[in-house]
Design an enzyme around this catalytic site. Structure first.
Site, PDB file in Angstrom:
ATOM      1  N   SER A 222       0.890  -1.070  -0.075  1.00 23.65           N
ATOM      2  CA  SER A 222       0.053   0.049   0.036  1.00 23.65           C
ATOM      3  C   SER A 222       0.860   1.206  -0.036  1.00 23.65           C
ATOM      4  CB  SER A 222      -0.884   0.107   1.163  1.00 23.65           C
ATOM      5  OG  SER A 222      -1.947   0.958   1.134  1.00 23.65           O
ATOM      6  N   GLU A 351      -9.311  -3.801  -4.997  1.00 20.31           N
ATOM      7  CA  GLU A 351      -8.821  -2.536  -4.072  1.00 20.31           C
ATOM      8  C   GLU A 351      -9.442  -1.489  -3.645  1.00 20.31           C
ATOM      9  OE1 GLU A 351      -5.779  -2.860  -3.125  1.00 20.31           O
ATOM     10  OE2 GLU A 351      -4.387  -3.959  -4.582  1.00 20.31           O
ATOM     11  N   HIS A 460      -8.298  -4.577  -0.245  1.00 26.44           N
ATOM     12  CA  HIS A 460      -7.220  -3.845  -0.162  1.00 26.44           C
ATOM     13  C   HIS A 460      -6.727  -4.277   1.168  1.00 26.44           C
ATOM     14  CE1 HIS A 460      -3.821  -1.302  -0.563  1.00 26.44           C
ATOM     15  NE2 HIS A 460      -4.235  -0.624   0.674  1.00 26.44           N
TER      16      HIS A 460
END
Length: 543
Positions: A222, A351, A460
């Site tokens: 990330s 995501e 995510h």
């Protein structure tokens, strides 16, 4: 960007033997014995960023002297508290999901936080010359801590594979809103500078722990993955021998702009800290260095976060400051040099679902179009019209993908999730690949694990257990750190060969649920839509 949950270390329960010792300069560091591994935690890698050093680039330590207890993590850096503002903007189902994802004990943070952690095989010595996996955590540049990740898992698995590695992680300065004052003071994107200072520490000291400073792989997830690619772009692509490989989970150079485009947020931050009289002048940092850490934390909390109504446009992203990041990220991808090192980069399938929860009161096509126009394009309706056609409101086309009309908690949720995930994750990765696959080895993946998760799908951060489980991505990572090839000679019978990504074949590894857990697929999904998104983002980067 991510919220990491459920990966707290349990080192203390594994202590079994005499405390290991490492000598650095004239300092004696006592670590933890954990059976097959040893950990040295909370070692300062730079001077504390307090007082006059607050909001300045990291400064090198003086040589270490005396005894040092390296048996506990240092604190996280001062950071924003993830709260759920404006609950009226959130669908009730989305609110419950979001509360669940944000649950967990609060992090202990402090300004004196620049510390590094090393986990090594217990039999490593100063002549072992083992590859190094240098981990950078995520958290949207707003939050995060190295203590949330168990590096011992990686090292133990590397021993089982017969390919031992050393694991390194750091705590680093998190983002703060940046404006014209930042450019004038030359102190933007401090977290990237902390990461680089940590890499310099590795060059100087990692051999003492059994690591090889010439075999460093930078690795993150990330915001940590975005940081990995930032390190590849910094100094006009000159890695300076600090790393030889890069592994980026859910993050590529974002479509972000300049510090001046964040000015309104900087004004809010400065005013909330009590320094409003110094706005638009470098002297604002003199004032900010005099206020308390509590004032800084309160100022951070006065600005939006990833789970505000503006979601991924919260304004904490890296921005061009003229020094650390000379130009907007994606312009650097197109026009600057990139460190020529082997790269693994991939994403989760869904995501955007996590970031579409906080604006889930958007329920009509008109509201969706108004939101995208105002938040993503500063009111330029003509700029976003192509996106509306590329991302229709048919829930069967939205995210979570391949779930038909399921999970569409509002008529626009899956549409918002799809467009958001492509803006922040898939489109930047493909743009980056268009550049780097021509010059260096690149491997890509997509994780569809947990695709059946209600509302979120393969959301995510859902690929973190595939590595820190350990899971099947762990082996690929260890081989990549060791040989610069995720396949290696010891691929087991349950794994498949991971092909190199090229613009001609665009083959990628797929992590799947079910009896067939790994497969090879094509990186051609939503090709037209993501192409439209790349063009939009280049012309209209986020603040």
């Amino acid at each position: 960007m991510s919220i990491q949950c459920g990966y707290l270390l349990a080192f203390a329960a594994a202590i079994c033997c005499a405390y290991p010792i490492v000598v650095l300069d004239n300092g004696t560091f006592t670590g933890l014995a954990l059976g097959e591994t040893e950990a040295f935690l909370g070692i300062p890698f730079a001077q504390p960023p307090v007082g006059d050093l607050r909001f300045r680039p990291p400064q090198s330590n003086e040589p270490y002297t005396g005894p040092f207890n390296a048996t506990a993590f240092g604190p996280a850096c001062v950071q924003q508290t993830f709260i759920i503002p404006e609950e009226s903007n959130i669908n009730p189902v989305a609110l419950e999901v979001l509360k669940l994802r944000l649950s967990g004990p609060p992090l202990i943070d402090d300004e004196d936080c620049l510390s590094i952690n090393v986990v090594r095989p217990a039999n490593a010595t100063s002549v072992s010359k083992l590859p190094v996996a240098y981990w950078i955590y995520g958290g949207g540049f707003e939050t995060g801590a190295s203590s949330m990740f168990n590096g011992s898992v990686i090292v133990k698995r590397s021993l089982e594979l017969g390919m031992p590695v050393v694991f390194v992680s750091i705590s680093l300065t998190l983002g703060f809103p940046m404006g014209i004052e930042t450019r004038k003071a030359g102190n933007g994107n401090l977290g990237f500078l902390d990461q680089r200072q940590g890499l310099r520490w590795v060059q100087k000291y990692i051999a003492k722990f059994g690591g090889d400073p010439t075999k460093v792989m930078i690795w993150g997830e990330s915001a940590g993955a975005i940081s990995v690619t930032a390190q590849m772009l910094m100094d006009d692509g000159n890695a300076g021998g600090l790393f030889r490989a890069a592994f980026a989970q859910s993050g590529s150079p974002l479509a972000t702009s300049t510090v001046e485009d964040n000015q309104a947020l900087m004004d809010t931050f400065v005013d909330a800290a009590g320094c409003g009289k110094e706005l638009r002048s470098p002297s604002v940092f003199t004032c900010l260095r005099d206020v308390s850490a509590e004032d800084i934390r309160a100022a951070m909390n006065a600005t939006p976060n990833l789970f505000s109504f503006t979601s991924v446009a919260a304004g904490w992203n890296p921005a061009a400051d003229g020094v650390t990041i000379p130009a907007p990220f994606q312009q650097m991808v197109l026009h600057s040099n990139v460190a020529n090192v082997p790269l693994i980069s991939g994403n989760c399938d869904d995501e955007g679902t996590l970031f579409a929860l906080s604006n889930s009161n958007i329920t009509t096509s008109s509201e969706f179009e108004d939101y995208i126009t105002e938040v993503w394009a500063a009111g330029d309706r003509a700029a976003v019209e192509p996106l509306f056609a590329a991302y229709p409101e048919d829930p069967a086309l939205g995210s979570p993908y391949e779930t038909g009309i399921a999970n569409n908690i509002t008529p626009q949720f899956k549409r918002m999730a799809s467009i958001t995930g492509d803006l922040i994750f898939q489109a930047p990765r493909r743009l980056f690949f268009n550049r780097v696959v021509k010059t260096q080895p690149v491997f890509s993946y997509i994780s569809k694990r947990m695709n059946s998760s209600p509302v979120l799908g393969a959301f995510h951060t859902s690929d973190l257990p595939i590595v820190y489980g350990p899971g099947d991505m762990t082996d690929y990572l260890i081989r990549f750190a060791t040989t610069l090839d995720p396949n290696g000679a010891n691929t087991n019978a349950t794994e498949i060969y991971w092909p190199r990504y090229t613009l001609e074949t665009r083959r990628m590894l797929m992590f799947l649920d079910g009896n067939i857990s790994l497969a090879i697929g094509d990186d051609t999904f939503r090709e037209e839509a993501i192409g439209t998104m790349i063009e939009f983002a280049l012309a209209h980067p986020l603040p």
